[in-house]
Design a protein around this motif. Structure first.
Motif, PDB file in Angstrom:
ATOM      1  N   GLU A   1       0.364  -0.919  -0.322  1.00 50.55           N
ATOM      2  CA  GLU A   1       0.185  -0.020   0.169  1.00 50.55           C
ATOM      3  C   GLU A   1       0.663   0.974   0.137  1.00 50.55           C
ATOM      4  N   ASP A   2       1.934   1.405   0.549  1.00 50.85           N
ATOM      5  CA  ASP A   2       2.797   1.861   0.750  1.00 50.85           C
ATOM      6  C   ASP A   2       3.718   3.013  -0.405  1.00 50.85           C
ATOM      7  N   LYS A   3       3.990   1.595  -1.054  1.00 47.82           N
ATOM      8  CA  LYS A   3       4.868   1.532  -2.040  1.00 47.82           C
ATOM      9  C   LYS A   3       3.850   2.178  -3.753  1.00 47.82           C
ATOM     10  N   CYS A   4       2.514   2.052  -3.081  1.00 47.42           N
ATOM     11  CA  CYS A   4       1.508   2.222  -4.195  1.00 47.42           C
ATOM     12  C   CYS A   4       1.061   3.310  -4.121  1.00 47.42           C
ATOM     13  N   GLN A   5       1.385   4.214  -2.950  1.00 41.33           N
ATOM     14  CA  GLN A   5       0.379   5.067  -2.608  1.00 41.33           C
ATOM     15  C   GLN A   5       1.132   6.764  -3.690  1.00 41.33           C
ATOM     16  N   GLN A   6       2.902   6.089  -3.188  1.00 38.29           N
ATOM     17  CA  GLN A   6       3.685   6.649  -3.813  1.00 38.29           C
ATOM     18  C   GLN A   6       4.774   6.690  -4.662  1.00 38.29           C
ATOM     19  N   SER A   7       3.270   5.416  -5.416  1.00 38.18           N
ATOM     20  CA  SER A   7       3.965   5.858  -7.173  1.00 38.18           C
ATOM     21  C   SER A   7       3.888   6.642  -7.773  1.00 38.18           C
ATOM     22  N   SER A   8       4.688   6.675  -8.945  1.00 38.61           N
ATOM     23  CA  SER A   8       4.598   7.842  -9.687  1.00 38.61           C
ATOM     24  C   SER A   8       3.676   7.814 -11.203  1.00 38.61           C
ATOM     25  N   ASN A   9       3.193   6.437 -10.478  1.00 34.45           N
ATOM     26  CA  ASN A   9       1.450   6.460 -11.679  1.00 34.45           C
ATOM     27  C   ASN A   9       0.810   7.018 -11.102  1.00 34.45           C
ATOM     28  N   VAL A  10      -0.270   7.996 -12.289  1.00 38.91           N
ATOM     29  CA  VAL A  10      -0.884   9.033 -11.715  1.00 38.91           C
ATOM     30  C   VAL A  10      -2.407   7.776 -11.126  1.00 38.91           C
ATOM     31  N   ASN A  11      -2.258   6.593 -12.143  1.00 43.05           N
ATOM     32  CA  ASN A  11      -3.404   5.747 -12.566  1.00 43.05           C
ATOM     33  C   ASN A  11      -3.418   5.264 -11.230  1.00 43.05           C
ATOM     34  N   ALA A  12      -2.929   4.730 -10.548  1.00 42.24           N
ATOM     35  CA  ALA A  12      -2.043   3.728  -9.723  1.00 42.24           C
ATOM     36  C   ALA A  12      -2.976   4.266  -8.054  1.00 42.24           C
ATOM     37  N   TYR A  13      -3.848   2.931  -7.806  1.00 43.71           N
ATOM     38  CA  TYR A  13      -5.053   3.113  -6.570  1.00 43.71           C
ATOM     39  C   TYR A  13      -5.002   1.640  -5.148  1.00 43.71           C
ATOM     40  N   TRP A  14      -4.649   2.055  -4.613  1.00 42.92           N
ATOM     41  CA  TRP A  14      -5.271   1.483  -3.588  1.00 42.92           C
ATOM     42  C   TRP A  14      -5.955   0.554  -3.284  1.00 42.92           C
ATOM     43  N   GLU A  15      -7.036  -0.972  -3.646  1.00 45.43           N
ATOM     44  CA  GLU A  15      -7.790  -1.175  -2.897  1.00 45.43           C
ATOM     45  C   GLU A  15      -7.892  -1.585  -2.076  1.00 45.43           C
ATOM     46  N   PRO A  16      -8.545  -1.017  -0.784  1.00 43.42           N
ATOM     47  CA  PRO A  16      -8.398  -1.909   0.639  1.00 43.42           C
ATOM     48  C   PRO A  16      -8.882  -3.292   0.833  1.00 43.42           C
ATOM     49  N   ASN A  17      -9.935  -4.043   0.132  1.00 46.19           N
ATOM     50  CA  ASN A  17     -10.642  -5.183   0.115  1.00 46.19           C
ATOM     51  C   ASN A  17      -9.525  -6.665  -0.376  1.00 46.19           C
TER      52      ASN A  17
ATOM     53  N   LEU B   1      -6.431  -5.657  -1.680  1.00 50.23           N
ATOM     54  CA  LEU B   1      -5.287  -6.114  -0.772  1.00 50.23           C
ATOM     55  C   LEU B   1      -4.258  -5.541  -1.757  1.00 50.23           C
ATOM     56  N   ARG B   2      -4.737  -4.482  -3.014  1.00 51.89           N
ATOM     57  CA  ARG B   2      -3.295  -4.936  -4.545  1.00 51.89           C
ATOM     58  C   ARG B   2      -3.764  -3.256  -5.206  1.00 51.89           C
ATOM     59  N   CYS B   3      -2.580  -2.699  -5.309  1.00 54.90           N
ATOM     60  CA  CYS B   3      -2.314  -1.402  -6.242  1.00 54.90           C
ATOM     61  C   CYS B   3      -3.171  -2.036  -7.726  1.00 54.90           C
ATOM     62  N   LEU B   4      -4.250  -1.721  -7.969  1.00 51.42           N
ATOM     63  CA  LEU B   4      -4.772  -1.103  -9.463  1.00 51.42           C
ATOM     64  C   LEU B   4      -4.992   0.096 -10.001  1.00 51.42           C
ATOM     65  N   ASP B   5      -4.782  -0.521 -11.140  1.00 50.26           N
ATOM     66  CA  ASP B   5      -4.875   0.646 -11.863  1.00 50.26           C
ATOM     67  C   ASP B   5      -6.253   1.080 -12.831  1.00 50.26           C
ATOM     68  N   ARG B   6      -6.595   3.142 -12.735  1.00 51.78           N
ATOM     69  CA  ARG B   6      -7.935   3.623 -12.663  1.00 51.78           C
ATOM     70  C   ARG B   6      -8.442   3.095 -13.880  1.00 51.78           C
ATOM     71  N   ARG B   7      -7.394   2.992 -14.643  1.00 49.32           N
ATOM     72  CA  ARG B   7      -8.040   2.577 -16.223  1.00 49.32           C
ATOM     73  C   ARG B   7      -8.655   0.861 -16.537  1.00 49.32           C
ATOM     74  N   THR B   8      -8.386   0.438 -16.119  1.00 46.22           N
ATOM     75  CA  THR B   8      -8.354  -0.562 -16.755  1.00 46.22           C
ATOM     76  C   THR B   8      -8.773  -1.462 -15.561  1.00 46.22           C
ATOM     77  N   GLY B   9      -8.538  -0.809 -14.326  1.00 42.74           N
ATOM     78  CA  GLY B   9      -9.389  -2.227 -12.983  1.00 42.74           C
ATOM     79  C   GLY B   9      -7.654  -3.374 -12.776  1.00 42.74           C
ATOM     80  N   ARG B  10      -7.247  -3.474 -13.828  1.00 50.99           N
ATOM     81  CA  ARG B  10      -5.651  -4.719 -13.057  1.00 50.99           C
ATOM     82  C   ARG B  10      -4.732  -4.392 -12.474  1.00 50.99           C
ATOM     83  N   ALA B  11      -3.836  -5.689 -11.693  1.00 50.12           N
ATOM     84  CA  ALA B  11      -2.913  -4.588 -10.613  1.00 50.12           C
ATOM     85  C   ALA B  11      -1.951  -4.751 -11.744  1.00 50.12           C
TER      86      ALA B  11
END
Length: 115
Positions: A84-100, A102-112
């Motif tokens: 989660e820490d790495k995902c939130q500090q990622s330079s990828n603006v489309n990356a977000y943390w999914e708490p349910n 527990l994965r870092c997903l791409d906002r556009r595709t929904g893929r990990a």
């Protein structure tokens, strides 16, 4: 009946001796009727201790499973926290943390994604 002094002393001595012997025999009887266990344990306490040890040994594998499961859950939470820490500090603006999940997903595709 006339009792002389020597007979009186003799009778007194015999009565005293009889009283001492009676008292002594009563004391000896009282002492021999007691069972003293110096270590302080008994057959019942030894049996209880053996049963407790058997119960402890029987539940050992269950305790080990519970401990392994708890350790596994802790490791999982630890890895998720780091991810989660790495995902939130990622330079990828489309990356977000999914708490349910527990994965870092791409906002556009929904893929990990790996941040």
């Amino acid at each position: 009946m006339k009792i002389t002094l020597s007979k009186r002393l003799g009778l007194t001595a015999m009565l005293a001796l009889a009283a001492v012997m009676y008292t002594a025999s009563g004391t000896v009887y009282a002492e021999t009727s007691k069972l003293v266990i110096e270590s302080g344990d008994s057959a019942q306490s030894r049996q209880n201790a053996a049963m407790d040890k058997e119960q402890w040994d029987d539940t050992r594998s269950l305790r080990q499973k519970v401990n392994k499961r708890a350790e596994k859950e802790w490791d999982k939470a630890d890895v998720a926290f780091d991810a989660e820490d790495k995902c939130q500090q990622s330079s990828n603006v489309n990356a977000y943390w999914e708490p349910n999940t527990l994965r870092c997903l791409d906002r556009r595709t929904g893929r990990a994604i790996t941040p």
